[in-house]
Design a protein around this motif. Structure first.
Motif, mmCIF file in Angstrom:
data_model
loop_
_atom_site.group_PDB
_atom_site.id
_atom_site.type_symbol
_atom_site.label_atom_id
_atom_site.label_comp_id
_atom_site.label_asym_id
_atom_site.label_seq_id
_atom_site.Cartn_x
_atom_site.Cartn_y
_atom_site.Cartn_z
ATOM 1 N N PRO A 172 46.464 34.381 37.867
ATOM 2 C CA PRO A 172 45.430 34.841 36.931
ATOM 3 C C PRO A 172 44.396 35.725 37.622
ATOM 4 O O PRO A 172 43.755 35.302 38.591
ATOM 5 N N THR A 173 44.235 36.950 37.139
ATOM 6 C CA THR A 173 43.351 37.920 37.797
ATOM 7 C C THR A 173 42.176 38.355 36.927
ATOM 8 O O THR A 173 41.401 39.225 37.343
ATOM 9 N N GLU A 174 42.009 37.776 35.764
ATOM 10 C CA GLU A 174 40.906 38.180 34.894
ATOM 11 C C GLU A 174 39.565 37.928 35.582
ATOM 12 O O GLU A 174 39.307 36.842 36.104
ATOM 13 N N GLY A 175 38.727 38.955 35.614
ATOM 14 C CA GLY A 175 37.410 38.838 36.233
ATOM 15 C C GLY A 175 37.408 39.076 37.726
ATOM 16 O O GLY A 175 36.347 39.057 38.360
ATOM 17 N N VAL A 176 38.579 39.317 38.310
ATOM 18 C CA VAL A 176 38.687 39.481 39.764
ATOM 19 C C VAL A 176 38.522 40.951 40.146
ATOM 20 O O VAL A 176 39.112 41.837 39.534
ATOM 21 N N THR A 177 37.725 41.199 41.174
ATOM 22 C CA THR A 177 37.547 42.542 41.736
ATOM 23 C C THR A 177 37.731 42.449 43.246
ATOM 24 O O THR A 177 37.005 41.712 43.919
#
Length: 402
Positions: A286-291
């Protein structure tokens, strides 16, 4: 009397029912800011979530970013790849001379001339031995460093100005030397330091250089250039272990660039970071919100979630070498005092992350054979006193796994 006893038992029962859970007690600790804290502990065998808080909240990771970078490179190239620094005679060898330059082609090796594990052989000795093997005692041209491996700046633009002069804030170059640091300060031009060192060593060996020294990106001019030396680092796994134990930013930044190159990118930090995020998204993490901005976690523009880190830990949990890179609680590296003298000493292996106002942990609970049984992610931003935050994290883990 009997009534009083019954009342007392009822009060004890109620107090027990409403006693703060380990997570509640942790979030209530004086140095913890609950809204800026994330926790996620999972059973790797069953997938059960043992405890969780703010698992999807994007937060600053500090050096637990290294768990992401190293995992990605391990998946892409494996533990046995090595860095190569190649040296060429860029011109014909005629008699005892090179009719051209001696070119050192930077390969990104962060261990070249380093004073830490894994040990690296002296490339100057290798160059001198190769020149003698070919009967060369004169270089008619000069000494040249080829820096064409990477594009983009050595340091990500988002790194704080105050970090750039520190040894931990040095940039990643195609030709790194002595960890790009001197006396605790960053060296901005490690190529020049290396050229000075090599020039002195060649002179001492009786090998003359007619021309000057230069650093550029033009590469080899003679298509028939002769390979003299292929300096090879230790395997990636050993370099990664050193990086994780000591939390070495230069090593981690080099790994990120190596990942980008392996994925067909230009070797810049920005392209490699973008590719790293896409890689884990495609892997189902899960990569949502990841920078992702860099490989080391030094940038305060990085953002991760506990779910993201936990997903990577789960993906890598069957890789014995990956887990072994992380310091054991109470025994190794940056975790040497954490949980020391407790039942969890040597049963937790984690990477730490520390910056001003930030304390993070990411890794595993392990069994007697050091095999991971649970993934652990604790991300604390906006902390008060760091020692108190560490103590709160210790108490959380001890009570969670009691």
């Amino acid at each position: 009397m009997k009534r009083n006893i019954i009342l007392t038992l009822l009060l004890i029962t109620v107090a027990t029912l409403y006693a703060a859970s380990p997570l509640d007690a942790f979030l209530g600790a004086k140095s913890i800011t609950p809204g800026s804290t994330a926790v996620l502990v999972r059973d790797l065998k069953t997938g059960e979530t043992i405890t969780a808080h703010n698992a999807d909240r994007p937060l600053l990771p500090a050096s637990i970013m290294k768990t992401v970078t190293i995992a990605g490179l391990m998946k892409e190239q494996g533990p046995d790849e090595r860095f190569h620094t190649r040296v060429y005679a860029d011109g014909p060898i005629e008699g005892n001379a090179i009719d051209g330059d001696l070119v050192v082609e930077g390969g990104g090796d962060p261990t070249l001339g380093a004073d830490c594990a894994p040990a690296s052989s002296d490339i100057a000795e290798e160059i001198i031995a190769a020149l003698r093997h070919h009967g060369i005692s004169n270089i008619k041209g000069g000494l040249r460093i080829d820096e064409s491996l990477y594009s983009g700046p050595a340091c990500p633009p988002s790194w704080a100005a105050g970090d750039l002069n520190e040894a931990y804030g040095t940039g990643s170059h195609a030709l790194n030397f002595r960890r790009n640091a001197s006396g605790g300060r960053a060296v901005k031009n490690p190529e020049s330091v290396f050229l000075s060192y090599l020039s002195s060593r060649l002179k001492g060996a009786g090998i003359s250089v007619n021309g000057g020294s230069s650093v550029g990106t033009e590469g080899l001019k003679d298509r028939k250039a002769t390979l003299l030396v292929d300096h090879v680092s230790d395997r990636y796994a050993e370099v990664m272990r050193s990086c994780m134990m000591r939390s070495d930013n230069l090593f981690a930044e080099t790994f990120l660039r190596a990942f980008g190159l392996a994925r067909g990118k230009d070797g810049s930090t920005s392209e490699a970071a973008g590719e790293m995020l896409a890689f884990w998204k495609n892997a189902g993490v899960p990569t949502e919100g990841v920078t992702l901005i860099d490989g080391s976690g030094l940038s305060r523009s990085n953002r991760v979630t506990a779910n993201f880190i936990s997903g990577i830990l789960h993906d890598m949990s069957d890789n014995e070498e990956y887990a072994s890179f992380m310091p054991l609680a109470g025994q190794e590296g940056t975790l040497s005092s954490f949980l020391k003298g407790t039942p969890l000493e040597a049963y937790v292996a984690m990477k730490t992350g520390s910056m001003n106002g930030i304390q993070c942990y990411a890794g595993y609970k392990v069994d007697e054979e050091f095999a991971p049984t649970h993934s652990i992610v604790i991300i604390m931003n906006d902390i008060g006193a760091r020692p108190a935050a560490r103590k709160a994290a210790e108490k959380l883990l001890l009570e969670t796994f009691q």
